[in-house]
Design an enzyme around this catalytic site. Structure first.
Site, PDB file in Angstrom:
ATOM      1  N   CYS A 184      -4.907   3.891   9.998  1.00  0.00           N
ATOM      2  CA  CYS A 184      -5.863   4.986  10.142  1.00  0.00           C
ATOM      3  C   CYS A 184      -7.123   4.517  10.862  1.00  0.00           C
ATOM      4  CB  CYS A 184      -6.224   5.570   8.771  1.00  0.00           C
ATOM      5  SG  CYS A 184      -6.976   4.397   7.634  1.00  0.00           S
ATOM      6  N   TYR A 229       0.841  -1.216   0.000  1.00  0.00           N
ATOM      7  CA  TYR A 229       0.000   0.000   0.000  1.00  0.00           C
ATOM      8  C   TYR A 229       0.874   1.265   0.000  1.00  0.00           C
ATOM      9  CZ  TYR A 229      -2.676  -3.657   2.593  1.00  0.00           C
ATOM     10  OH  TYR A 229      -3.236  -4.832   3.039  1.00  0.00           O
ATOM     11  N   GLU A 244      -4.721   8.225  13.870  1.00  0.00           N
ATOM     12  CA  GLU A 244      -3.785   7.298  13.245  1.00  0.00           C
ATOM     13  C   GLU A 244      -2.878   6.747  14.342  1.00  0.00           C
ATOM     14  OE1 GLU A 244      -2.447   7.233   9.589  1.00  0.00           O
ATOM     15  OE2 GLU A 244      -4.172   8.293   8.760  1.00  0.00           O
TER      16      GLU A 244
END
Length: 364
Positions: free
Chosen positions: A322, A216, A356
């Site tokens: 997140c 990612y 986060e």
């Protein structure tokens, strides 16, 4: 976009609540005390979007936001204290620009701002009508007057005036990295906290003589600084826009030890498990990598079970999340083989419940 409840006097209490929530989520795993990275109290958000609203009987459109769960009662906005100073400076000037031009205002329904810590700005104007040469001529004048790049969007059409991205500069451990951040692609909204996240991850990874797998990777936000800490990096990302931005960012910064492959985390898991081959990996010598750490920054849903099992193979898992709830679920799956040696809270989204978190998991 819903409207955050902005009250700087409540900031410290809200951050304390978030810290306690993270402690509770990670308590079953004997996590150390989190390092807490706070946010500026105002002017921290580098991107935002507004719907435009015309009051009954009125001709002019106004910036509008909505309370969560209510899409029918607009809150009209003249300024927006959580947004960057650049956005606040541009808001009235842009409004005056569309008010002075029937061509620019006709069927304009949404405005998006994308800015950077370094002062760059791009504005997107969204329309319920086709855009033509008359629109482009007016938009070019407006972009020049505002000193911004400008994108016009309507169904099936996108017109770019200037650049289709902003250029950011973020500093990590004394080195400045330049980033192209494309219009319409994901970027971290809180630039100051983003720098703190990069610095924490850089420190947690440490100086290594082995290789890093990154899942990612987005536009290379973490890739650039982390690549300076390892021998080489294999990074994956599925979004074509983000891949193109990441490749440009690697080239712009002279980072040449990263191989970037357009695959999802799930597809890479299948490749490494030998489930099926991928042509995009045909030129990649996977056997040449000596992976010591995997870095993941997944979407809110966290890692799927198979990808989570893949990360178990690594001695060290550096995880930015997140959504601490899905982070905790993933750690639960890994807890029998890995322990949390570091953790952190990053307050990317003040005045909301979102936060986060970062953890470094090391093999027991």
């Amino acid at each position: 976009m819903s409207r955050p409840q902005f009250d700087p006097t409540t900031y410290d209490a809200q951050l304390a609540d978030k810290t306690e929530r993270l402690r509770a989520l990670l308590a079953p795993f004997d996590a150390p005390e989190p390092t807490v990275f706070d946010s500026p109290r105002e002017h921290y958000r580098l991107r935002t979007e507004f719907r435009l609203w015309r009051e009954t009987g009125g001709e002019q459109r106004h910036y509008a936001m909505f309370e969560a769960g209510d899409k029918f009662t607009p809150v009209l906005i003249e300024d927006f204290p959580i947004a960057s100073r650049r956005i606040n400076e541009l808001m009235p000037r842009l409004k005056a620009g569309w008010q002075a031009s029937q061509v620019l205002s006709f069927k304009l329904f949404q405005v998006e701002f994308l800015t950077t810590l370094s002062g760059d700005a791009l504005i997107t104007l969204c329309y319920h009508r086709p855009l033509d040469e008359a629109w482009q001529a007016e938009a070019e004048k407006l972009a020049a007057d505002l000193g911004v790049s400008l994108v016009g969007r309507s169904r099936g059409k996108r017109i770019v005036i200037g650049r289709d991205h902003v250029e950011e500069v973020l500093t990590v451990a004394g080195r400045s990295f330049r980033y192209r951040q494309p219009e319409g692609a994901f970027t971290q909204p809180n630039g100051e906290v983003c720098q703190k996240m990069l610095a924490w991850a850089f420190e947690a990874l440490g100086e290594r003589n082995d290789d890093l797998l990154e899942l990612y990777c987005g536009n290379g936000n973490f890739t650039l600084p982390l690549a300076t800490r390892v021998r080489k990096v294999l990074a994956t990302e599925i979004s074509k826009t983000s891949v193109n931005a990441a490749l440009a960012n690697l080239a712009d910064n002279g980072v040449d030890n990263v191989t970037l492959v357009r695959l999802s985390a799930e597809e890479l898991t299948e490749a490494l498990n030998g489930v099926r081959p991928f042509r995009r990996l045909a030129e990649v010598d996977l056997a040449s990598y000596d992976f010591g750490t995997v870095f993941v920054d997944p979407p809110r849903a966290g890692m799927d079970p198979d990808t989570c099992e893949l990360t178990r193979r690594f001695d060290r898992i550096l995880y930015i999340s997140c959504n601490p709830e899905t982070l905790a679920a993933n750690i639960q799956q890994l807890n029998d083989t890995h322990r949390i040696s570091r953790c952190a809270l990053f307050d990317q989204f003040p005045y909301t419940h979102h936060m986060e978190a970062g953890v470094l998991l090391e093999r027991r």
